[in-house]
Design a protein around this motif. Structure first.
Motif, mmCIF file in Angstrom:
data_model
loop_
_atom_site.group_PDB
_atom_site.id
_atom_site.type_symbol
_atom_site.label_atom_id
_atom_site.label_comp_id
_atom_site.label_asym_id
_atom_site.label_seq_id
_atom_site.Cartn_x
_atom_site.Cartn_y
_atom_site.Cartn_z
ATOM 1 N N ARG A 25 0.823 -1.098 0.006
ATOM 2 C CA ARG A 25 0.016 -0.048 0.062
ATOM 3 C C ARG A 25 0.904 1.230 0.030
ATOM 4 O O ARG A 25 0.411 2.303 -0.715
ATOM 5 N N ARG A 61 2.238 1.588 -3.334
ATOM 6 C CA ARG A 61 1.225 1.967 -4.279
ATOM 7 C C ARG A 61 1.214 3.479 -4.034
ATOM 8 O O ARG A 61 0.938 4.140 -4.803
ATOM 9 N N GLU A 78 1.610 6.353 -6.724
ATOM 10 C CA GLU A 78 0.502 7.410 -7.219
ATOM 11 C C GLU A 78 0.810 8.773 -7.079
ATOM 12 O O GLU A 78 0.308 9.836 -7.765
#
Length: 224
Positions: free
Chosen positions: A152, A155, A159
């Protein structure tokens, strides 16, 4: 307390014979999970070697002793469970406990199941306990959770980097548009400035000649 005395206490705590057959005793002792039988006042009537790994005390040193003597950190929880079963007659299952093995500092985990032991007349004379070690599963779950957090985090970072890239790209596009507009304006200005400059030069010359002509007329020097 001597082992013989503890055995006597255990015998007095229950009016039933826990293991009348040697085969059952063998199964009990070699079971891959921890097993024990507690008296209504939370004393060990029986325990197998597997379960002693929770606190590191030998089987013999458990018999006749209270849970509070052997595993004081778990005593309150165990006594509450025993009390609940004695009052309701209902089993208590799926209780997780944690502790360290003797001589070790790593925390280990067990899932426990508690069932009433009844005499032929139906009276609850003890509590059967089964404990399955789930340390490896807990560690695997913790590792999985850590991995998921890392994924996470990676990620989120990706992003965020993508958003920054998109902002930079948009900024560059706008900057390129402004630069192109600037070049266009400069080109147009150049194209306009040349004839305008020429026109201004001609107009200035014409204005000067006109002024000279007017002066000649005023002085009467104009000849036809």
């Amino acid at each position: 307390m001597k082992n013989s005395d503890r055995g006597a206490v255990a015998a007095k705590s229950s009016s039933v014979v826990l293991f009348p057959q040697p085969a059952l005793q063998l199964i009990y002792d070699t079971a891959p999970i921890g097993l024990a039988c507690l008296s209504p006042d939370s004393r060990y009537l029986q325990i197998n070697q597997r379960l002693t790994e929770i606190c590191g005390i030998s089987v013999e040193d458990h018999l006749g002793r209270s849970v509070r003597d052997c595993v004081p950190a778990l005593a309150d929880a165990v006594e509450d469970i025993v009390r609940s079963i004695m009052e309701t007659g209902e089993p208590v299952t799926g209780i997780e406990v944690a502790g360290q093995r003797a001589g070790q500092t790593d925390e280990r985990f067990w899932i426990t199941y508690w069932h009433p032991l009844r005499s032929p007349s139906g009276e609850i004379v003890g509590i059967n306990v089964a404990a399955e070690e789930i340390t490896e599963r807990k560690r695997a779950e913790a590792a999985l959770q850590a991995s998921e957090r890392e994924i996470r985090s990676a990620r989120d970072e990706a992003e965020a980097a993508l958003r920054n890239l998109q902002k930079t790209q948009n900024f560059l596009i706008e900057a390129e548009k402004l630069a192109a507009l600037g070049r266009l304006v400069a080109g147009v200005a150049h194209e306009i400035n040349s004839p305008v400059g020429t026109s201004l030069t001609v107009a200035s010359s014409l204005e000067r000649r006109t002024a000279e002509f007017v002066a000649e007329v005023a002085q009467g020097n104009l000849r036809f």
